[in-house]
Design an enzyme around this catalytic site. Structure first.
Site, PDB file in Angstrom:
ATOM      1  N   ASN A   1      47.816  36.643  44.530  1.00  0.00           N
ATOM      2  CA  ASN A   1      47.265  35.408  45.083  1.00  0.00           C
ATOM      3  C   ASN A   1      48.390  34.460  45.532  1.00  0.00           C
ATOM      4  OD1 ASN A   1      45.259  33.547  45.697  1.00  0.00           O
ATOM      5  ND2 ASN A   1      45.193  32.695  43.654  1.00  0.00           N
TER       6      ASN A   1
ATOM      7  N   ASN B   1      51.824  41.407  35.809  1.00  0.00           N
ATOM      8  CA  ASN B   1      51.126  40.562  34.844  1.00  0.00           C
ATOM      9  C   ASN B   1      51.522  40.869  33.401  1.00  0.00           C
ATOM     10  OD1 ASN B   1      49.781  38.885  36.570  1.00  0.00           O
ATOM     11  ND2 ASN B   1      47.886  40.068  36.583  1.00  0.00           N
TER      12      ASN B   1
ATOM     13  N   GLU C   1      50.204  46.093  43.819  1.00  0.00           N
ATOM     14  CA  GLU C   1      50.405  47.114  42.792  1.00  0.00           C
ATOM     15  C   GLU C   1      49.409  48.246  43.031  1.00  0.00           C
ATOM     16  OE1 GLU C   1      51.975  44.660  38.885  1.00  0.00           O
ATOM     17  OE2 GLU C   1      49.819  44.775  39.248  1.00  0.00           O
TER      18      GLU C   1
ATOM     19  N   LYS D   1      32.134  45.290  37.138  1.00  0.00           N
ATOM     20  CA  LYS D   1      32.871  46.213  38.007  1.00  0.00           C
ATOM     21  C   LYS D   1      32.337  47.641  37.882  1.00  0.00           C
ATOM     22  CE  LYS D   1      37.118  43.455  38.188  1.00  0.00           C
ATOM     23  NZ  LYS D   1      37.173  43.204  39.648  1.00  0.00           N
TER      24      LYS D   1
ATOM     25  N   HIS E   1      46.043  46.100  43.392  1.00  0.00           N
ATOM     26  CA  HIS E   1      46.090  44.734  42.888  1.00  0.00           C
ATOM     27  C   HIS E   1      46.893  43.865  43.849  1.00  0.00           C
ATOM     28  CE1 HIS E   1      47.600  41.676  39.720  1.00  0.00           C
ATOM     29  NE2 HIS E   1      46.542  41.221  40.355  1.00  0.00           N
TER      30      HIS E   1
ATOM     31  N   GLU F   1      36.251  39.288  37.085  1.00  0.00           N
ATOM     32  CA  GLU F   1      36.949  40.124  36.117  1.00  0.00           C
ATOM     33  C   GLU F   1      36.115  40.378  34.865  1.00  0.00           C
ATOM     34  OE1 GLU F   1      41.025  41.191  36.227  1.00  0.00           O
ATOM     35  OE2 GLU F   1      39.398  41.837  37.530  1.00  0.00           O
TER      36      GLU F   1
ATOM     37  N   SER G   1      43.162  42.606  37.890  1.00  0.00           N
ATOM     38  CA  SER G   1      44.523  42.249  37.507  1.00  0.00           C
ATOM     39  C   SER G   1      44.859  42.658  36.083  1.00  0.00           C
ATOM     40  CB  SER G   1      44.725  40.739  37.646  1.00  0.00           C
ATOM     41  OG  SER G   1      43.802  40.033  36.833  1.00  0.00           O
TER      42      SER G   1
END
Length: 222
Positions: free
Chosen positions: A82, A129, A91, A36, A79, A31, A58
């Site tokens: 876990n 989240n 998502e 990315k 998304h 992340e 996320s």
């Protein structure tokens, strides 16, 4: 038999160029927005023009990730939660320039996997989240304020609120460092105090107490 057939269809590689023939690529790198964006820029040069590129981030901006490519209309967020093999939710995050064709293709793919896709726009934390991270942060703060143990608070939310896992079991499973990183991203984007990671979590992450993957977090694992 089905398991063996599924495993037989898997192909492992460490070379991005081996993804050239893929219709859909789902990225799950660390992340970090720079990591990315660099990865998506490279994928953009490798895969076919009509391929769909999805990020499993996320908390980071899907729109910002998509801007690293020449095809932002083919980029969206997928998304997974876990542990991904067990959790049914995905998502589907529509970035600013995501096109309908790519978005619907990703939705259909999620359904073929047996997942439950929910649709949302590219906002900090997306849907789950945005609600869950500040709630988990509250649970950590309550440990000291209420003088309760992780075991008792986990039991309280499982038995009193119907959670399948307690908050500390969940944070240990996700990874304390992962939670801290996502929480910091939400805090940076929204500046809401509940989004900021509690000092206890930050200290645990710095000490290498990361949960299940390190063998010790709020609980100790063999």
């Amino acid at each position: 038999m089905e398991r063996e057939a599924a495993v037989g269809r898997l192909r492992l590689t460490t070379e991005l160029r081996d993804l050239a023939g893929c219709d859909l690529v789902v990225e799950a790198a660390f992340e970090d927005i720079d990591v990315k964006r660099e990865l998506f820029a490279e994928l953009d040069r490798i895969v076919a023009p009509d391929a769909v590129l999805a990020t499993n981030t996320s908390a980071l901006s899907v729109t910002e990730i998509a801007a690293a490519t020449e095809r932002p209309e083919r980029v969206l967020g997928m998304h997974f939660f876990n542990p991904a093999p067990l959790m049914p939710l995905v998502e589907l995050v529509r970035a600013e320039l995501t096109g309908d064709e790519a978005y619907e293709a990703a939705c259909a793919f999620a359904e073929r996997l047996g997942k439950t896709p929910i649709r949302c726009h590219d906002t900090p934390g997306f849907v789950v989240n945005r609600v869950l991270i500040p709630l988990l942060n509250d649970c950590v703060r309550v440990l000291d304020e209420a003088g309760v143990s992780p075991e008792d608070l986990d039991a309280g939310l499982k038995q009193g609120a119907g959670w399948p896992m307690g908050p500390f079991e969940l944070v240990d499973l996700v990874g304390i460092d992962v939670h801290v990183h996502a929480s910091e991203a939400l805090w940076a984007a929204l500046r809401e105090p509940r989004m900021a990671p509690p000092p206890r979590l930050v200290a645990m992450a710095k000490a290498g107490l990361l949960g299940r993957k390190s063998g010790r977090g709020f609980y100790t694992y063999d």
